[in-house]
Design an enzyme around this catalytic site. Structure first.
Site, PDB file in Angstrom:
ATOM      1  CG  HIS A 122      -2.020  -1.016   1.131  1.00 61.98           C
ATOM      2  ND1 HIS A 122      -2.686  -1.480   2.236  1.00 61.98           N
ATOM      3  CD2 HIS A 122      -2.552  -1.688   0.084  1.00 61.98           C
ATOM      4  CE1 HIS A 122      -3.572  -2.381   1.877  1.00 61.98           C
ATOM      5  NE2 HIS A 122      -3.515  -2.530   0.571  1.00 61.98           N
ATOM      6  CG  HIS A 167      -9.905  -6.700  -4.434  1.00 59.55           C
ATOM      7  ND1 HIS A 167     -10.553  -5.494  -4.433  1.00 59.55           N
ATOM      8  CD2 HIS A 167      -8.832  -6.552  -3.605  1.00 59.55           C
ATOM      9  CE1 HIS A 167      -9.905  -4.650  -3.643  1.00 59.55           C
ATOM     10  NE2 HIS A 167      -8.848  -5.273  -3.139  1.00 59.55           N
ATOM     11  CD  GLU A 169      -5.774  -3.125  -2.746  1.00 61.32           C
ATOM     12  OE1 GLU A 169      -5.080  -2.355  -2.050  1.00 61.32           O
ATOM     13  OE2 GLU A 169      -6.476  -4.029  -2.262  1.00 61.32           O
ATOM     14  CG  ASP A 222      -2.762  -6.178  -4.429  1.00 63.72           C
ATOM     15  OD1 ASP A 222      -3.646  -5.349  -4.670  1.00 63.72           O
ATOM     16  OD2 ASP A 222      -2.838  -6.979  -3.474  1.00 63.72           O
ATOM     17  CG  HIS A 280      -9.423  -4.096   1.900  1.00 65.42           C
ATOM     18  ND1 HIS A 280      -8.526  -3.088   1.752  1.00 65.42           N
ATOM     19  CD2 HIS A 280      -8.998  -5.084   1.107  1.00 65.42           C
ATOM     20  CE1 HIS A 280      -7.560  -3.444   0.921  1.00 65.42           C
ATOM     21  NE2 HIS A 280      -7.847  -4.649   0.525  1.00 65.42           N
ATOM     22  CG  ASP A 305      -7.136  -8.499  -0.622  1.00 70.17           C
ATOM     23  OD1 ASP A 305      -6.161  -9.160  -0.999  1.00 70.17           O
ATOM     24  OD2 ASP A 305      -7.337  -7.328  -0.966  1.00 70.17           O
ATOM     25  CE1 TYR A 349      -3.459  -8.984   3.462  1.00 73.54           C
ATOM     26  CE2 TYR A 349      -5.692  -9.266   4.273  1.00 73.54           C
ATOM     27  CZ  TYR A 349      -4.824  -8.993   3.245  1.00 73.54           C
ATOM     28  OH  TYR A 349      -5.326  -8.724   1.993  1.00 73.54           O
ATOM     29  CG  HIS A 368      -2.058 -10.970  -0.766  1.00 73.88           C
ATOM     30  ND1 HIS A 368      -1.145 -10.632  -1.745  1.00 73.88           N
ATOM     31  CD2 HIS A 368      -2.988  -9.982  -0.773  1.00 73.88           C
ATOM     32  CE1 HIS A 368      -1.512  -9.498  -2.311  1.00 73.88           C
ATOM     33  NE2 HIS A 368      -2.627  -9.082  -1.740  1.00 73.88           N
TER      34      HIS A 368
END
Length: 402
Positions: free
Chosen positions: A25, A81, A83, A85, A147, A166, A194, A227
């Site tokens: 992040h 998701h 994001e 990554d 999230h 996530d 996490y 992850h």
């Protein structure tokens, strides 16, 4: 780049391990054990790719994926998701197969268009929607604000595999890939870190969503997050941990965090800790210098604590920078059901205590003391004053146990 790994009869892990990644992040999250970006290939009568990897590894990843499968055989790309990554390699992949449908939530469509400026062939889904891939179905469950607002889970029937993105993951570059091949203490800590540093603000939402997912009575034989490790040995253990953590979880621990200029605030912290242990010798008391320790590790210890104390010297009518950064993190994480207090040293202006008290009040946590401040350095009387402060804090914190 780690070789792809067969996860089940129809599922292959097609992710990458990033041992060198130490911050996430941006520079916000410390991940000393690296991370993985988990992507999965599901082969039945139809072939589905679930999630991609981070952009910096996109070219090498697509090159390797080509050796695993003819990219044109991929019928769907599922983005649980958006994001970067997880979606960062989409640009590289879609150059090869631009007409392949991308399955995501409505909000996922919006975010992917905004990030990459492409009008790909999107296939939006909502909770309960499914795609048949032959002998199995893929069922989708929206996980809004866990999230990000686009998040969802994908469930593979027959093999009973939950692709959780996530949720239930951790930043842990474990080359064994599966949870039973990991250092269990390290795995538990990274899972808690996490959760504490990313998911804590969404605890109420998470609790309701977990209960909703469990009410679907889905048989879960494996959980494949995006992850860290794949949960194949007792996979529901991580779900049970989440259910505990999102219910205002605490342990019998006090965390004392301080920053100091000429060691006076450090001495205060140590004397306060002695006072706490005078009252309860079985309580865990942990001390951290906020300038010398990871903000995220400190936040994890605060997450698990029944109470915490913040201390800072006064500088320029304020508090020291590392403590200021930590207080912003604490406010953002929205911890619940913890008792708090503050302390600090000063020379000619003792405003640090007032500032810390104000910040603690802004968190909505129960501040059970007005705090203690010491001028210049500690003499014997000041040392005893700090010990007594610690004793009083411990008595207030554990009054029901005394």
């Amino acid at each position: 780049m780690k070789e792809f790994v067969q996860v089940s009869e129809s599922v292959t892990w097609t992710g990458v391990i990033d041992q060198d990644m130490k911050k996430f992040h941006g520079e916000e999250l410390s991940i000393p054990n690296g991370t993985s970006y988990n992507s999965y290939l599901v082969k039945d009568e139809k072939t589905v790719l679930i999630d991609t990897v981070i952009h910096k590894m996109g070219y090498d990843w697509v090159t390797k994926l080509k050796k695993e499968i003819d990219l044109n055989e991929i019928d769907y790309i599922i983005m649980n998701h958006s994001e970067p990554d997880h979606s960062g390699a989409l640009l590289e992949l879609m150059r090869e197969i631009p007409e392949t449908p991308i399955v995501c939530t409505e909000k996922g469509v919006e975010i992917l268009k905004k990030y990459y400026g492409k009008n790909w062939k999107f296939h939006p889904v909502k909770t309960g929607d499914k795609i048949n891939i032959g002998s199995k179905d893929l069922i989708f469950v929206e996980m809004k604000m866990l999230h990000w607002p686009d998040s969802m889970l994908t469930y593979l029937t027959e093999e009973n595999i939950l692709f959780s993105n996530d949720a239930f993951g951790q930043h842990y570059a474990n080359y064994g890939l599966f949870n039973d091949m990991a250092d269990q203490d390290q795995l538990h800590y990274e899972c808690m870190k996490y959760y504490a540093c990313i998911l804590t603000p969404f605890g109420g939402i998470l609790k309701n969503k977990l209960e909703e997912v469990l009410s679907l009575d889905l048989k879960i034989d494996m959980i494949c997050p995006s992850h860290g490790v794949i949960w194949r040995d007792n996979p529901l253990q991580i779900v049970q941990k989440y259910l505990k953590w999102c219910n205002n979880y605490i342990e019998s621990q006090v965390t004392i965090v301080y920053d100091t200029m000429w060691e006076s605030t450090r001495k205060m912290a140590e004397s306060i800790a002695e006072g706490i242990t005078d009252v309860r010798q079985d309580i865990k008391v942990k001390l951290y210098n906020s300038a010398k320790n990871s903000e995220n590790d400190i936040a994890t210890e605060i997450f698990r604590s029944e109470g915490f104390l913040l201390g800072s010297s006064t500088i320029n009518n304020g508090i020291l920078p590392s403590m200021a950064a930590l207080t912003e993190s604490i406010k953002g994480l929205k911890f619940k059901d913890k008792k708090v207090g503050a302390f600090g040293s000063y020379g000619w202006n003792g405003r640090s205590l007032d500032i810390l008290n104000r910040v603690l009040d802004e968190t909505g946590l129960e501040r059970i003391t007005d705090g203690v401040k010491i001028m210049w350095n500690l003499d014997d009387e000041d040392t005893e004053k700090c010990r007594e402060f610690g004793r009083d804090f411990a008595k207030s914190l554990f009054v029901e146990l005394l």
